[in-house]
Design an enzyme around this catalytic site. Structure first.
Site, short mmCIF file in Angstrom:
data_model
loop_
_atom_site.label_atom_id
_atom_site.label_comp_id
_atom_site.label_asym_id
_atom_site.label_seq_id
_atom_site.Cartn_x
_atom_site.Cartn_y
_atom_site.Cartn_z
N GLU A 1 37.66 26.68 71.57
CA GLU A 1 38.52 27.81 71.89
C GLU A 1 39.14 27.68 73.28
O GLU A 1 39.66 28.67 73.82
CB GLU A 1 37.72 29.12 71.81
CG GLU A 1 36.65 29.29 72.87
CD GLU A 1 35.33 28.63 72.52
OE1 GLU A 1 34.31 28.98 73.12
OE2 GLU A 1 35.33 27.77 71.61
N ASN B 1 33.68 33.91 64.89
CA ASN B 1 33.38 32.99 63.78
C ASN B 1 32.17 33.48 62.98
O ASN B 1 32.16 33.42 61.75
CB ASN B 1 33.10 31.59 64.32
CG ASN B 1 34.38 30.86 64.71
OD1 ASN B 1 35.44 31.15 64.17
ND2 ASN B 1 34.27 29.93 65.65
N THR C 1 55.46 31.15 78.18
CA THR C 1 55.54 29.93 78.98
C THR C 1 56.98 29.50 79.15
O THR C 1 57.85 29.81 78.33
CB THR C 1 54.74 28.79 78.31
OG1 THR C 1 55.21 28.64 76.97
CG2 THR C 1 53.26 29.08 78.30
N ARG C 2 57.22 28.77 80.25
CA ARG C 2 58.56 28.28 80.55
C ARG C 2 58.81 26.96 79.83
O ARG C 2 57.89 26.37 79.26
CB ARG C 2 58.73 28.11 82.05
CG ARG C 2 58.50 29.36 82.86
CD ARG C 2 58.39 29.02 84.35
NE ARG C 2 57.28 28.09 84.58
CZ ARG C 2 57.05 27.51 85.76
NH1 ARG C 2 57.83 27.77 86.78
NH2 ARG C 2 56.03 26.69 85.90
N ASP D 1 40.04 30.41 62.91
CA ASP D 1 41.22 29.53 63.05
C ASP D 1 42.49 30.34 63.14
O ASP D 1 43.41 30.02 63.92
CB ASP D 1 41.30 28.57 61.86
CG ASP D 1 40.17 27.54 61.85
OD1 ASP D 1 39.54 27.37 62.92
OD2 ASP D 1 39.94 26.91 60.79
N ASP E 1 40.12 30.21 78.10
CA ASP E 1 39.02 30.22 77.14
C ASP E 1 38.93 31.60 76.50
O ASP E 1 38.90 32.64 77.20
CB ASP E 1 37.71 29.87 77.84
CG ASP E 1 36.57 29.77 76.86
OD1 ASP E 1 36.59 28.82 76.03
OD2 ASP E 1 35.68 30.62 76.92
N HIS F 1 34.75 31.07 59.83
CA HIS F 1 35.53 30.12 60.63
C HIS F 1 37.02 30.12 60.26
O HIS F 1 37.87 29.84 61.11
CB HIS F 1 34.96 28.70 60.44
CG HIS F 1 33.67 28.50 61.15
ND1 HIS F 1 33.58 28.17 62.48
CD2 HIS F 1 32.37 28.64 60.72
CE1 HIS F 1 32.31 28.06 62.85
NE2 HIS F 1 31.54 28.36 61.79
#
Length: 566
Positions: free
Chosen positions: A475, A440, A463-464, A449, A432, A445
């Site tokens: 979020e 925001n 990441t693998r 984004d 989070d 906003h």
């Protein structure tokens, strides 16, 4: 931990260093090409096979077609000959059996002679193709003779009559029985032992003349000018594909060659068709009609027997018993041969023309097939893309390109079952962004984004290949870590916190620091579904958010009583 990039995730994200629209267009084009080739190649192979088979059959077809046409033309010439001969034979018997001639045979005086001469002269006027009408007595002496020249009829005086007793046509015709006929070879008219000039082709029709007592009294002879017949045959030959000629039974040319090569037997020349083409002549000797293919091309032939009444029909009182069947004919029997020769060059020319037409047709079909294949391929690809887009909209987050919570239900359950079945590790990270509402509210906003996409790009780099990242909502993100124990998950979470904190979002006008909090949980033997792991990770995230920004909390029993809402 493995620091390699996740290619599946990069494909979802479009990769930071490439344009997603360009990639999508390239993928669509590639799929279109593949679909087009799958349709076009089989059809084009079939078309090529058809063209190849057609090419192989073209020459055979041309030969067969040419053979049928030539045979039909030669048959027409033969039928024309038969028709004309029937007419002449009928005229012959009208004169030979007439009452005027019969009266003269009983009373050979001048009055009766004049009556016969006038009747023959009148008949010759009505039949301009009859060059001469003659009555010869039993010794071969001319008794009555009518010359028909240029439409003028001449009754030859009795004093100018000639003795024809030694001529072959008199000898052969006088030996016949009553009602029998004689047809001479087609030759040139001879007067006083010299070939008449200009040449006049002639055919002689003759039959014995018998008086009322059945006594043979001579022969009646009609000299027929066959120019009418020859011209009509030449007209038939003109329309033929091959070079058509007319031969006599000995192979001498009568029609279809330069004038100096015709009528060789009349001038003592030895050149004949059978000398030029002995193999073809040998084949022709064994049949009345047929075809023969040699190194010189295709030869089609048809024999015509002028006296074959089985083809001509019947005439009253005419004897043809010796000619009832072709098998009964004797060697040397009188006949003509109509022959057409199609050279190999001509056949190849026809074949080439047909192949050119076939090739043009094939290319047109090839082009049309390509257009049709392209149409169906485009239609198929568009349907596939539309289906994938619908599927993607249902399972993918539009902003980040990550899988959404609907997809999480399916993938999470699958990974949980696999880990449970094979006793594997499975960890879940709930992520989070800290104070995202402030971003925001402060920057709008749209900028929020952009910050979300920036964080996703960072996550993709650490990441693998087997790790799966989801947008959980707002979020919040969730990462499934198959084959990952608690220690490994905590290490990865700490690294993510550090990377996010160290890589603030920057644009041309603003720099926005970003931090993230992560809750980690690992599968336990008592878990019944992945939801239990997810709840614990959510609780750990709540603890991390309470503890401070940019923190990692691993779920344990000490926080089991904490609320699950962040």
């Amino acid at each position: 931990m493995n620091d390699s990039s996740n290619p599946d995730l990069r494909s979802q994200l479009g990769e930071a260093d490439s344009d997603p629209e360009v990639q999508a267009e390239f993928s669509e084009r590639r799929e279109l090409i593949v679909s087009f080739l799958w349709l076009f190649i089989p059809v084009s192979i079939v078309l090529a096979g058809i063209f190849y088979a057609f090419s192989n059959q073209t020459q055979k077809y041309e030969l067969q077609t040419a053979l049928i046409r030539e045979e039909a033309a030669l048959s027409n010439a033969s039928q024309l000959t038969s028709l004309i001969f029937v007419q002449k034979l009928s005229d012959l018997f009208v004169l030979a059996e007439g009452e005027v001639l019969r009266t003269y045979l009983h009373e050979e005086n001048l009055k009766n002679w004049v009556r016969v001469a006038r009747e023959f002269s009148l008949f010759a006027r009505r039949k301009p193709k009859y060059m001469q009408i003659r009555y010869l007595n039993e010794h071969g002496m001319e008794v009555i003779r009518i010359n028909n020249t240029g439409g003028e009829q001449e009754i030859v005086p009795r004093a100018q009559m000639q003795d024809k007793g030694g001529r072959y046509y008199f000898k052969e015709s006088f030996q016949l029985n009553q009602g029998a006929i004689y047809i001479s070879p087609l030759d040139l008219n001879v007067e006083k032992g010299v070939i008449e000039q200009p040449i006049r082709p002639t055919i002689r029709f003759a039959t014995p003349v018998v008086d009322g007592y059945g006594e043979k009294r001579g022969v009646l002879i009609i000299n027929y000018d066959p120019q009418e017949l020859l011209q009509r045959i030449e007209d038939i030959f003109i329309s033929r594909l091959g070079q058509a000629v007319m031969l006599n039974s000995d192979g001498y040319w009568l029609i279809g060659k330069p004038q100096e090569e015709l009528w060789g037997f009349m001038y003592g020349r030895g050149e004949t068709f059978k000398d030029d083409h002995p193999d073809v002549w040998h084949a022709m000797e064994s049949s009345d009609k047929g075809s023969f293919f040699s190194d010189d091309g295709l030869f089609v032939f048809q024999r015509t027997y002028p006296m074959d009444m089985s083809k001509q029909g019947t005439l009253e009182n005419i004897e043809f018993s010796q000619l009832d069947s072709p098998r009964e004919r004797q060697v040397g029997e009188r006949h003509w041969i109509y022959l057409s020769h199609i050279s190999k060059d001509k056949i190849e020319e026809l074949t080439l023309k047909r192949l050119v037409v076939a090739a043009v047709t094939y290319l047109l079909l090839f082009f049309v097939t390509a257009l049709i294949s392209l149409f169906f391929a485009r239609n198929s690809v568009q349907k596939k893309i539309a289906y994938r887009q619908l599927k993607q909209f249902a399972t993918t987050d539009a902003l980040t390109g990550l899988s959404n919570r609907r997809e999480l239900e399916k993938v999470g359950d699958r990974e949980f079952r696999r880990a449970e079945r094979f006793n594997r590790e499975l960890s879940v990270m709930m992520l989070d962004l800290d104070h995202f509402k402030e971003i925001n509210d402060t920057h709008n906003h749209t900028m929020g984004d952009e910050v979300l996409r920036h964080v996703v790009e960072i996550l993709a780099k650490v990441t693998r290949g087997q790790d799966i990242l989801f947008r959980y909502g707002g979020e919040e993100f969730l990462m499934l870590l198959p084959e990952t124990h608690e220690k490994g998950a905590k290490f990865l979470a700490s690294r993510i916190c550090t990377l996010v904190a160290d890589n603030a979002y920057e644009s041309e006008h603003v720099r926005i620091p970003v931090t993230i909090s992560i809750g980690v949980s690992t599968i336990e033997p008592s878990d019944k579904s992945y939801h239990e792991i997810l709840i614990r990770a959510d609780q750990a995230l709540y603890q991390a958010k309470r503890t401070g920004r940019n923190r990692v909390v691993v779920y344990d029993d000490s926080i089991a009583d904490l609320p699950t809402e962040s």
